[in-house]
Design a protein around this motif. Structure first.
Motif, PDB file in Angstrom:
ATOM      1  N   ALA A  91       0.826  -1.214   0.000  1.00  0.00           N
ATOM      2  CA  ALA A  91       0.000   0.000   0.000  1.00  0.00           C
ATOM      3  C   ALA A  91       0.858   1.261   0.000  1.00  0.00           C
ATOM      4  CB  ALA A  91      -0.940  -0.012   1.196  1.00  0.00           C
ATOM      5  N   ALA A  92       1.919   1.255   0.807  1.00  0.00           N
ATOM      6  CA  ALA A  92       2.767   2.450   0.915  1.00  0.00           C
ATOM      7  C   ALA A  92       3.373   2.808  -0.442  1.00  0.00           C
ATOM      8  CB  ALA A  92       3.874   2.225   1.944  1.00  0.00           C
ATOM      9  N   HIS A  93       3.635   1.807  -1.276  1.00  0.00           N
ATOM     10  CA  HIS A  93       4.167   2.074  -2.622  1.00  0.00           C
ATOM     11  C   HIS A  93       3.051   2.599  -3.524  1.00  0.00           C
ATOM     12  CE1 HIS A  93       7.470  -1.299  -2.181  1.00  0.00           C
ATOM     13  NE2 HIS A  93       7.675  -0.292  -1.349  1.00  0.00           N
ATOM     14  N   GLU A  94       1.914   1.937  -3.479  1.00  0.00           N
ATOM     15  CA  GLU A  94       0.850   2.214  -4.452  1.00  0.00           C
ATOM     16  C   GLU A  94       0.101   3.510  -4.168  1.00  0.00           C
ATOM     17  OE1 GLU A  94      -1.410  -1.406  -4.592  1.00  0.00           O
ATOM     18  OE2 GLU A  94       0.276  -2.534  -5.399  1.00  0.00           O
ATOM     19  N   ARG A  95       0.149   3.937  -2.903  1.00  0.00           N
ATOM     20  CA  ARG A  95      -0.512   5.185  -2.501  1.00  0.00           C
ATOM     21  C   ARG A  95       0.190   6.429  -3.013  1.00  0.00           C
ATOM     22  NH1 ARG A  95      -1.445   3.436   3.032  1.00  0.00           N
ATOM     23  NH2 ARG A  95       0.623   4.179   3.527  1.00  0.00           N
ATOM     24  N   LEU A  96       1.460   6.309  -3.358  1.00  0.00           N
ATOM     25  CA  LEU A  96       2.233   7.482  -3.759  1.00  0.00           C
ATOM     26  C   LEU A  96       1.694   8.067  -5.055  1.00  0.00           C
ATOM     27  CD1 LEU A  96       5.804   5.998  -3.181  1.00  0.00           C
ATOM     28  CD2 LEU A  96       4.720   7.759  -1.780  1.00  0.00           C
ATOM     29  N   SER A  97       1.729   9.394  -5.157  1.00  0.00           N
ATOM     30  CA  SER A  97       1.374  10.008  -6.433  1.00  0.00           C
ATOM     31  C   SER A  97       2.569   9.787  -7.367  1.00  0.00           C
ATOM     32  CB  SER A  97       1.128  11.508  -6.258  1.00  0.00           C
ATOM     33  OG  SER A  97       2.351  12.189  -6.073  1.00  0.00           O
ATOM     34  N   PRO A  98       2.340   9.847  -8.680  1.00  0.00           N
ATOM     35  CA  PRO A  98       3.462   9.672  -9.616  1.00  0.00           C
ATOM     36  C   PRO A  98       4.603  10.634  -9.303  1.00  0.00           C
ATOM     37  CG  PRO A  98       1.385   9.722 -10.813  1.00  0.00           C
ATOM     38  CD  PRO A  98       1.062  10.039  -9.374  1.00  0.00           C
ATOM     39  N   GLU A  99       4.263  11.878  -8.947  1.00  0.00           N
ATOM     40  CA  GLU A  99       5.301  12.883  -8.682  1.00  0.00           C
ATOM     41  C   GLU A  99       6.089  12.540  -7.420  1.00  0.00           C
ATOM     42  OE1 GLU A  99       2.058  13.653  -9.177  1.00  0.00           O
ATOM     43  OE2 GLU A  99       2.307  14.192 -11.286  1.00  0.00           O
ATOM     44  N   GLU A 100       5.365  12.191  -6.360  1.00  0.00           N
ATOM     45  CA  GLU A 100       6.030  11.838  -5.107  1.00  0.00           C
ATOM     46  C   GLU A 100       6.966  10.663  -5.330  1.00  0.00           C
ATOM     47  OE1 GLU A 100       2.477  12.804  -1.859  1.00  0.00           O
ATOM     48  OE2 GLU A 100       2.645  10.826  -2.763  1.00  0.00           O
ATOM     49  N   CYS A 101       6.459   9.678  -6.031  1.00  0.00           N
ATOM     50  CA  CYS A 101       7.223   8.454  -6.221  1.00  0.00           C
ATOM     51  C   CYS A 101       8.486   8.735  -7.047  1.00  0.00           C
ATOM     52  CB  CYS A 101       6.345   7.398  -6.888  1.00  0.00           C
ATOM     53  SG  CYS A 101       6.983   5.732  -6.675  1.00  0.00           S
ATOM     54  N   GLU A 102       8.334   9.570  -8.072  1.00  0.00           N
ATOM     55  CA  GLU A 102       9.487   9.890  -8.897  1.00  0.00           C
ATOM     56  C   GLU A 102      10.537  10.643  -8.091  1.00  0.00           C
ATOM     57  OE1 GLU A 102       8.355  11.401 -12.786  1.00  0.00           O
ATOM     58  OE2 GLU A 102      10.394  12.188 -13.041  1.00  0.00           O
ATOM     59  N   THR A 103      10.071  11.567  -7.246  1.00  0.00           N
ATOM     60  CA  THR A 103      10.981  12.307  -6.377  1.00  0.00           C
ATOM     61  C   THR A 103      11.749  11.342  -5.478  1.00  0.00           C
ATOM     62  OG1 THR A 103       9.468  14.187  -6.331  1.00  0.00           O
ATOM     63  CG2 THR A 103      11.113  14.087  -4.591  1.00  0.00           C
ATOM     64  N   LEU A 104      11.024  10.389  -4.904  1.00  0.00           N
ATOM     65  CA  LEU A 104      11.658   9.434  -3.990  1.00  0.00           C
ATOM     66  C   LEU A 104      12.640   8.521  -4.737  1.00  0.00           C
ATOM     67  CD1 LEU A 104       8.587   8.599  -1.747  1.00  0.00           C
ATOM     68  CD2 LEU A 104      10.711   9.711  -1.026  1.00  0.00           C
ATOM     69  N   MET A 105      12.291   8.104  -5.945  1.00  0.00           N
ATOM     70  CA  MET A 105      13.199   7.250  -6.712  1.00  0.00           C
ATOM     71  C   MET A 105      14.484   8.006  -7.045  1.00  0.00           C
ATOM     72  SD  MET A 105      11.683   4.388  -6.792  1.00  0.00           S
ATOM     73  CE  MET A 105      10.930   4.902  -5.270  1.00  0.00           C
ATOM     74  N   ARG A 106      14.333   9.295  -7.424  1.00  0.00           N
ATOM     75  CA  ARG A 106      15.514  10.098  -7.744  1.00  0.00           C
ATOM     76  C   ARG A 106      16.399  10.222  -6.501  1.00  0.00           C
ATOM     77  NH1 ARG A 106      13.011  14.303  -9.919  1.00  0.00           N
ATOM     78  NH2 ARG A 106      12.981  13.359 -11.968  1.00  0.00           N
ATOM     79  N   TRP A 107      15.736  10.417  -5.373  1.00  0.00           N
ATOM     80  CA  TRP A 107      16.461  10.575  -4.109  1.00  0.00           C
ATOM     81  C   TRP A 107      17.214   9.275  -3.762  1.00  0.00           C
ATOM     82  CZ3 TRP A 107      14.489   8.207   0.601  1.00  0.00           C
ATOM     83  CH2 TRP A 107      15.218   8.555   1.750  1.00  0.00           C
ATOM     84  N   ILE A 108      16.577   8.134  -3.958  1.00  0.00           N
ATOM     85  CA  ILE A 108      17.230   6.853  -3.649  1.00  0.00           C
ATOM     86  C   ILE A 108      18.411   6.636  -4.597  1.00  0.00           C
ATOM     87  CG2 ILE A 108      16.960   4.341  -3.613  1.00  0.00           C
ATOM     88  CD1 ILE A 108      14.057   4.778  -2.706  1.00  0.00           C
ATOM     89  N   ILE A 109      18.208   6.938  -5.892  1.00  0.00           N
ATOM     90  CA  ILE A 109      19.283   6.780  -6.879  1.00  0.00           C
ATOM     91  C   ILE A 109      20.490   7.641  -6.482  1.00  0.00           C
ATOM     92  CG2 ILE A 109      19.954   7.279  -9.270  1.00  0.00           C
ATOM     93  CD1 ILE A 109      17.043   6.477 -10.061  1.00  0.00           C
ATOM     94  N   GLU A 110      20.202   8.824  -5.925  1.00  0.00           N
ATOM     95  CA  GLU A 110      21.286   9.729  -5.519  1.00  0.00           C
ATOM     96  C   GLU A 110      21.860   9.390  -4.152  1.00  0.00           C
ATOM     97  OE1 GLU A 110      22.781  11.828  -7.418  1.00  0.00           O
ATOM     98  OE2 GLU A 110      21.412  11.410  -9.080  1.00  0.00           O
ATOM     99  N   GLY A 111      21.431   8.305  -3.551  1.00  0.00           N
ATOM    100  CA  GLY A 111      22.058   7.863  -2.309  1.00  0.00           C
ATOM    101  C   GLY A 111      21.175   7.861  -1.074  1.00  0.00           C
ATOM    102  N   ALA A 112      19.935   8.358  -1.206  1.00  0.00           N
ATOM    103  CA  ALA A 112      18.973   8.341  -0.093  1.00  0.00           C
ATOM    104  C   ALA A 112      19.525   8.967   1.181  1.00  0.00           C
ATOM    105  CB  ALA A 112      18.489   6.911   0.181  1.00  0.00           C
ATOM    106  N   LYS A 113      20.204  10.124   1.040  1.00  0.00           N
ATOM    107  CA  LYS A 113      20.772  10.782   2.224  1.00  0.00           C
ATOM    108  C   LYS A 113      19.731  11.714   2.866  1.00  0.00           C
ATOM    109  CE  LYS A 113      24.933   9.131   1.923  1.00  0.00           C
ATOM    110  NZ  LYS A 113      25.455   9.093   0.586  1.00  0.00           N
TER     111      LYS A 113
END
Ligand code: HEC
Length: 105
Positions: free
Chosen positions: A83-105
Motif C-alpha cells: 500500500a505504501a508504494h501504491e498510494r504514492l502520487s506519480p510525482e512523489e514516487c518519482e521524487t523518492l526514486m531520484r532521491w534513492i538513486i542519488e544515495g537516499a541521504k
C-alpha cells in the motif's frame, strides 16, 4: 560592519534557497512511512534504504530511470502489493526514486 552583516544575510538566504532537495525528499520518505519497512533493521523481506540506494546507484546515468522505477513501484508485483508504494502520487514516487538513486541521504 553593516556590509559584513549584509553579506552574511545574503549567504544565509542563498543557502536556504539552494538547500539540497534531498532534505525535502528524506522528509517525504519519513512522512510516507518508508522507514517503517526500509529502516535499520528493515522489516521482514524489505531491503534497508541504504541497500536500496546501493542497488539503485547503477541507474545514475539513466535520465528516465526515476520515472520508470516509480511506475514500476506504484504498479506493484503480481504478488507484492504494498500500500505504501501504491498510494504514492506519480510525482512523489518519482521524487523518492531520484532521491534513492542519488544515495537516499
Ligand atoms: C509495508 C512495508 C513497506 C513500506 C511501508 C514501504 N516498502 Fe518499499 N518495499 C517493501 C518490500 C517488502 C520490498 C521488497 C519486495 C518487493 O520488491 O516487492 C520493497 C521494495 C522497495 C523498492 C525496490 C523495488 C524494486 O523492485 O526494485 C523500493 C525502491 C521501495 N521499496 C521504496 C519504498 C518507498 C520510497 C517507500 C515509502 C513511500 C516504501 N518503499 C515503503 C516494503 C515496504
Amino acid at each position: 560592519m553593516l556590509d559584513m552583516t549584509n553579506r552574511h544575510l545574503i549567504c544565509l538566504l542563498l543557502a536556504l534557497l539552494c538547500a539540497p532537495p534531498v532534505q525535502a525528499s528524506s522528509q517525504l520518505a519519513l512522512d510516507k512511512g518508508c522507514y517503517s519497512c526500509h529502516g535499520e533493521p528493515p522489516r521482514r523481506n524489505a531491503p534497508s534504504m541504504a541497500q536500496l540506494a546501493t542497488d539503485y546507484a547503477r541507474y545514475r546515468s539513466q535520465a528516465d530511470a526515476p520515472r520508470r522505477l516509480a511506475d514500476k513501484l506504484r504498479e506493484g508485483g503480481l504478488f507484492a502489493h504494498i500500500a505504501a508504494h501504491e498510494r504514492l502520487s506519480p510525482e512523489e514516487c518519482e521524487t523518492l526514486m531520484r532521491w534513492i538513486i542519488e544515495g537516499a541521504k
